[in-house]
Design a protein around this motif. Structure first.
Motif, PDB file in Angstrom:
ATOM      1  N   SER A 192     -32.419  30.824  -3.554  1.00  0.00           N
ATOM      2  CA  SER A 192     -33.572  30.880  -3.542  1.00  0.00           C
ATOM      3  C   SER A 192     -34.218  29.591  -2.329  1.00  0.00           C
ATOM      4  O   SER A 192     -35.273  30.223  -1.720  1.00  0.00           O
ATOM      5  N   PHE A 193     -33.503  29.129  -1.716  1.00  0.00           N
ATOM      6  CA  PHE A 193     -34.030  28.617  -0.282  1.00  0.00           C
ATOM      7  C   PHE A 193     -33.438  29.567   0.443  1.00  0.00           C
ATOM      8  O   PHE A 193     -32.833  29.276   1.744  1.00  0.00           O
ATOM      9  N   GLY A 194     -32.031  30.487   0.638  1.00  0.00           N
ATOM     10  CA  GLY A 194     -31.515  31.242   1.475  1.00  0.00           C
ATOM     11  C   GLY A 194     -30.259  31.029   1.743  1.00  0.00           C
ATOM     12  O   GLY A 194     -29.021  31.666   1.949  1.00  0.00           O
ATOM     13  N   GLY A 195     -29.521  30.392   0.486  1.00  0.00           N
ATOM     14  CA  GLY A 195     -27.967  29.568   0.484  1.00  0.00           C
ATOM     15  C   GLY A 195     -27.395  30.700  -0.323  1.00  0.00           C
ATOM     16  O   GLY A 195     -27.511  31.297  -1.184  1.00  0.00           O
ATOM     17  N   ASN A 196     -25.737  30.492   0.210  1.00  0.00           N
ATOM     18  CA  ASN A 196     -24.840  31.356  -0.818  1.00  0.00           C
ATOM     19  C   ASN A 196     -23.914  30.612  -1.965  1.00  0.00           C
ATOM     20  O   ASN A 196     -23.426  29.903  -1.059  1.00  0.00           O
ATOM     21  N   PRO A 197     -24.135  30.877  -2.843  1.00  0.00           N
ATOM     22  CA  PRO A 197     -23.782  29.839  -3.849  1.00  0.00           C
ATOM     23  C   PRO A 197     -22.112  30.277  -3.547  1.00  0.00           C
ATOM     24  O   PRO A 197     -21.497  28.963  -4.177  1.00  0.00           O
ATOM     25  N   ASN A 198     -21.053  31.346  -2.999  1.00  0.00           N
ATOM     26  CA  ASN A 198     -19.988  32.466  -3.476  1.00  0.00           C
ATOM     27  C   ASN A 198     -19.477  31.220  -2.101  1.00  0.00           C
ATOM     28  O   ASN A 198     -18.558  31.171  -1.346  1.00  0.00           O
ATOM     29  N   ASP A 199     -20.217  29.846  -1.359  1.00  0.00           N
ATOM     30  CA  ASP A 199     -19.870  29.822   0.075  1.00  0.00           C
ATOM     31  C   ASP A 199     -20.669  27.853   0.151  1.00  0.00           C
ATOM     32  O   ASP A 199     -21.614  27.292   0.593  1.00  0.00           O
ATOM     33  N   VAL A 200     -19.698  27.310  -0.616  1.00  0.00           N
ATOM     34  CA  VAL A 200     -19.866  25.679  -0.755  1.00  0.00           C
ATOM     35  C   VAL A 200     -18.738  24.961  -0.696  1.00  0.00           C
ATOM     36  O   VAL A 200     -18.303  24.423  -1.042  1.00  0.00           O
ATOM     37  N   THR A 201     -19.158  24.009   0.226  1.00  0.00           N
ATOM     38  CA  THR A 201     -18.233  23.154   0.813  1.00  0.00           C
ATOM     39  C   THR A 201     -19.093  21.590  -0.185  1.00  0.00           C
ATOM     40  O   THR A 201     -19.889  21.392   0.016  1.00  0.00           O
ATOM     41  N   LEU A 202     -18.052  20.927  -0.820  1.00  0.00           N
ATOM     42  CA  LEU A 202     -18.700  19.721  -0.885  1.00  0.00           C
ATOM     43  C   LEU A 202     -17.598  18.715  -0.268  1.00  0.00           C
ATOM     44  O   LEU A 202     -16.399  18.663  -0.055  1.00  0.00           O
TER      45      LEU A 202
END
Length: 573
Positions: A192-202
């Motif tokens: 919803s913010f324009g982010g990709n949930p399949n591209d997350v770095t912790l």
């Protein structure tokens, strides 16, 4: 620690009210973010990602977040923080809002029409007992790169987050379950913010770094992120996981109230359930000479919803975790974290060095412990007493025990388990604004100095020099590369080639103004600690499995056998 400023992206589900506001639709309801004062970003503060349970349920896992129909104004009127000691908070009256229902996220997005942006989630540090998500400012990093969304957040701390009794109401690891819930919230809402949930770095530093590694090892967090950057700590640190949670809970209850009933688990649970949060956070957790903290993550009983049911060492040795790309390292003087204690601790070290052996070592006798203590003291200080003249050796000792050896041990286990995407570094950069170590003319990179370089902290300013600007740019390029590709130096980069860690435990990159690729990191100091830990390591156990509990179980077993023998004998007679 965390980020203070980032931005929100205009995407298909967003409704822009005007140039200063941006509205997006989440599962919970619409949320409005505001243009950052510096421009180029939209910032959303204090969005509830879960609900903190209250009352006698306050140690349980987080509950679903609230919902709303009218737009939620995600502005930064005050910084929401979880209950903790108020020493720092009271220095800035009116800045913080301390409350038990403190599970909020901050989202920062560049002002761009690009969608499916990469995401990094930052886990703040603070020894699992202090801190807040909105500590680090990622604004400059995001403005420079323009292709990232940053998320920071709070999680429950200290007793509130890490009391571990193994009961239904106090199972343990509430703070880690908060972190998992935040990652689930990101998966549901970041698009919803324009982010990709399949591209997350912790990413995390200090206790946040230990958290990041634990999250990689936990089945409950699997598939919620795709790369990890633990900065300056790991899961094998003597303070990262409680050794015997029930013993710690009993000890600290007596510290809060000498009259507390602690021998019975029901009484112990009742004490913590009914003691006020103010009383539980009134005093800062003391600096322990055994390198432990009182309340940190624990190994839980194998029950539904558990975060960790095996010790980190067990999981690492089995290799039973999802092997994600890891950017892994520490500074060359992490032990400066304890430099303020030197004048007191040097005398205590000379009186009884055994007190400074880490809490994750165990010994068969006091004589054996003394022998190991003498060996360690000899390795770092020779035959000399700990003094101003060898303060750099004190820094080395603290560095190795708290941070260096645990991370190098984990790195060894990573590659032995076939983990072939681990990139090891040592951050050594200093400039004229870096303070010298007391009693010397030597400068060193302090605890989490690499984090300060790429994510600007809210209340700490490192005066800019041309050298620092160059170093900051280099670190940001490396971190950016890793977040985008899983490699700190991808093909085509102008930076020096950086291979992954091999089974030979090399190479590692020295991060300075000029990058230098070296072989094994700290080989002598690492080799010194290996045999000690192989022989004396004290692993973490679930609540109720410690030495005292085992003794009680054995006594109960013996008593049961005696009673059965007595009954049988009388029946036969």
């Amino acid at each position: 620690m965390a980020c203070r400023t980032c931005v929100l992206l205009l995407c298909a589900t967003a409704v822009l009210a005007d140039g200063d506001w941006l509205e997006v639709d989440l599962e919970q309801g619409p949320v409005r973010g505001q243009k950052h004062p510096g421009g180029d970003l939209y910032a959303f503060y204090n969005i509830p990602y879960a609900t903190g349970p209250s009352g006698e349920d306050k140690f349980k896992a987080p509950l679903p977040p609230p919902t709303w129909t009218e737009p939620f104004n995600a502005t930064a009127e005050k910084i929401v923080v979880c209950p903790q000691n108020r020493i720092i908070i009271d220095l800035l009256p009116g800045v913080f809002d301390v409350k038990e229902d403190c599970l909020v996220a901050n989202v920062f997005v560049p002002d761009t029409t690009v969608k499916d942006l990469s995401v990094f989630v930052y886990v703040h540090g603070g020894g699992f007992s202090s801190g807040f998500g909105n500590f680090y400012q990622g604004t400059q990093f995001i403005r420079e790169k323009k292709d990232f969304i940053m998320v920071s957040f709070n999680y429950r701390l200290g007793i509130h987050g890490f009391l571990c009794l193994g009961t239904e109401d106090v199972p343990g690891n509430a703070g880690m379950k908060d972190q998992v819930e935040l990652l689930r919230w990101v998966q549901k809402n970041i698009a919803s913010f324009g982010g990709n949930p399949n591209d997350v770095t912790l990413v995390g530093s200090s206790a946040g770094s230990a958290s990041v590694e634990l999250l990689m090892l936990s089945k409950s967090a699997e598939n919620l992120f795709h790369r990890v950057i633990p900065e300056s700590s790991g899961s094998l640190a003597p303070w990262s996981v409680q050794r015997d949670p029930l013993d710690i809970a009993k000890t600290y209850a007596k510290m809060i109230n000498e009259q507390a009933m602690v021998d019975d688990i029901s009484s112990l649970e009742r004490f913590y359930k009914t003691t006020s949060m103010d009383a539980m956070t009134a005093e800062p957790f003391p600096d322990r000479t055994d390198s432990a903290v009182y309340f940190s993550p624990c190994v839980e009983r194998n029950t539904s919803g558990a975060f960790l049911t095996e010790s980190p060492l067990t999981i690492l040795k089995k290799g039973d975790y999802k092997k994600l790309p890891v950017l892994y390292g520490f500074t060359n003087m992490e032990g400066l974290l304890r430099i303020g204690l030197f004048d007191t601790w040097k005398n205590k070290m000379n009186e009884n060095f055994s007190d400074f052996l880490p809490a994750d070592l165990q010994f068969g006798s006091a004589t054996e412990k003394l022998q190991v203590a003498n060996t360690v003291k000899q390795f770092y200080f020779g035959s000399d007493p700990v003094s101003n003249e060898n303060i750099l050796k004190y820094v080395d000792f603290i560095s190795d025990v708290l941070f260096n050896f645990p991370m190098l041990w984990a790195a060894k286990l990573f590659v032995e388990a076939g983990h072939n995407q681990v990139y090891l570094y040592e951050y050594v950069f200093v400039d004229e604004n870096t303070p010298v170590v007391p009693h010397t003319d030597v400068r060193g990179a302090d605890h989490c100095a690499q984090t300060f370089a790429w994510l600007d902290p809210m209340f700490v300013v490192h005066p800019d020099t041309p050298e620092y600007q160059k170093m900051r740019a280099t670190v940001r390029e490396i971190w950016h590369n890793f977040m985008k590709t899983g490699k700190p130096v991808p093909e085509g980069s102008s930076l020096r080639e950086w291979p992954a860690l091999s089974e030979a435990r090399s190479p590692h990159m020295v991060l300075n103004e000029t990058l230098e690729l070296h072989g094994v990191l700290l080989p002598e100091r690492k080799s010194f600690w290996y045999p000690i830990y192989e022989k004396h390591y004290l692993d973490s156990v679930p609540p109720g499995s410690g030495a005292g509990s085992m003794m009680q179980k054995n006594m109960f077993t013996l008593l049961t056998i005696y009673v059965l023998f007595y009954i049988t004998k009388n029946i036969i007679v």
